[in-house]
Write a protein that holds these residues in place. Sequence first.
Motif, short mmCIF file in Angstrom:
data_model
loop_
_atom_site.label_atom_id
_atom_site.label_comp_id
_atom_site.label_asym_id
_atom_site.label_seq_id
_atom_site.Cartn_x
_atom_site.Cartn_y
_atom_site.Cartn_z
N LEU A 1 0.83 -1.20 0.00
CA LEU A 1 0.00 0.00 0.00
C LEU A 1 0.87 1.26 0.00
O LEU A 1 0.62 2.20 -0.75
CB LEU A 1 -0.93 0.00 1.22
N LEU A 2 1.90 1.25 0.81
CA LEU A 2 2.77 2.43 0.92
C LEU A 2 3.68 2.59 -0.29
O LEU A 2 4.19 3.68 -0.54
CB LEU A 2 3.60 2.36 2.21
N ILE B 1 -5.46 4.44 0.44
CA ILE B 1 -5.51 4.58 1.90
C ILE B 1 -6.94 4.96 2.30
O ILE B 1 -7.47 4.46 3.29
CB ILE B 1 -4.47 5.59 2.40
N ALA B 2 -7.59 5.82 1.52
CA ALA B 2 -8.99 6.18 1.79
C ALA B 2 -9.89 4.94 1.67
O ALA B 2 -10.81 4.75 2.47
CB ALA B 2 -9.45 7.27 0.83
N LYS B 3 -9.61 4.09 0.68
CA LYS B 3 -10.38 2.84 0.52
C LYS B 3 -10.17 1.94 1.73
O LYS B 3 -11.11 1.32 2.22
CB LYS B 3 -9.99 2.11 -0.76
N LEU B 4 -8.92 1.85 2.22
CA LEU B 4 -8.63 1.06 3.41
C LEU B 4 -9.42 1.60 4.59
O LEU B 4 -10.03 0.84 5.35
CB LEU B 4 -7.13 1.07 3.71
N ASN C 1 -13.07 0.70 4.19
CA ASN C 1 -13.26 -0.74 4.39
C ASN C 1 -13.22 -1.09 5.89
O ASN C 1 -14.07 -1.84 6.38
CB ASN C 1 -12.19 -1.51 3.62
N LEU C 2 -12.25 -0.54 6.61
CA LEU C 2 -12.15 -0.80 8.05
C LEU C 2 -13.34 -0.17 8.80
O LEU C 2 -13.87 -0.78 9.74
CB LEU C 2 -10.84 -0.26 8.61
N THR C 3 -13.76 1.01 8.37
CA THR C 3 -14.92 1.65 8.99
C THR C 3 -16.16 0.81 8.76
O THR C 3 -16.96 0.59 9.68
CB THR C 3 -15.11 3.08 8.44
#
Length: 196
Positions: free
Chosen positions: A94-95, A106-109, A112-114
């Motif tokens: 990712l990085l 990172i926004a998608k991650l 997804n976690l939210t």
Amino acid sequence: MKVYSKLTLSVLIAASAAMISCSSNDDETPAPVKASIYERLGGTKMVSDPDNSGQMIEQGRLSFRKVVNSTIGLIVADIQSNAAGNLQAHFAPLLAETGTTQSTNIAKLSDNLTDFFSFNTGGTNAVNTYSGLSMSAAHDPAKNPRMGTKSSSADYTKFEGYVGAAANANGVASNTELYTDIVAVLESLRTPIVQK
């Protein structure tokens, strides 16, 4: 007549037992139902979304998003400062992405976690649907190319520490029942996530 008397006696005993159990239940106050974590974080109350002008968001979802974003920020800060025990190996794919692609992913991650935490802690509205990978697949690099390496128990404990610090930074004190319940959710995920 003897059969009738036994039948009558049986009916009277059953009726007495029912009345006794009814009167006992009437005297007992049912235990209050504990609100879900999502409800205790604000639930479905609609509030202004500070990240999206003119839009509304459920307070529970916003609370989770704040903790998730703070967690990601803490992880990235430790990676950038090369802090001991940082989780760079896990987030390397990712990085390694650059520019707008990295920030979009990172926004998608974060989303997804939210979704995952909102859905699994009592968020019932359609906005809180999780459709991502299972926890074991999401954390297995062979099944998820965006995961850099498998997690050890120490890695997961480090991650829990980031979440705890992020929760504290967003108003969930460590010495509260809410904090303890959030840690319990995280601990319930340890087995499928820790794979080495």
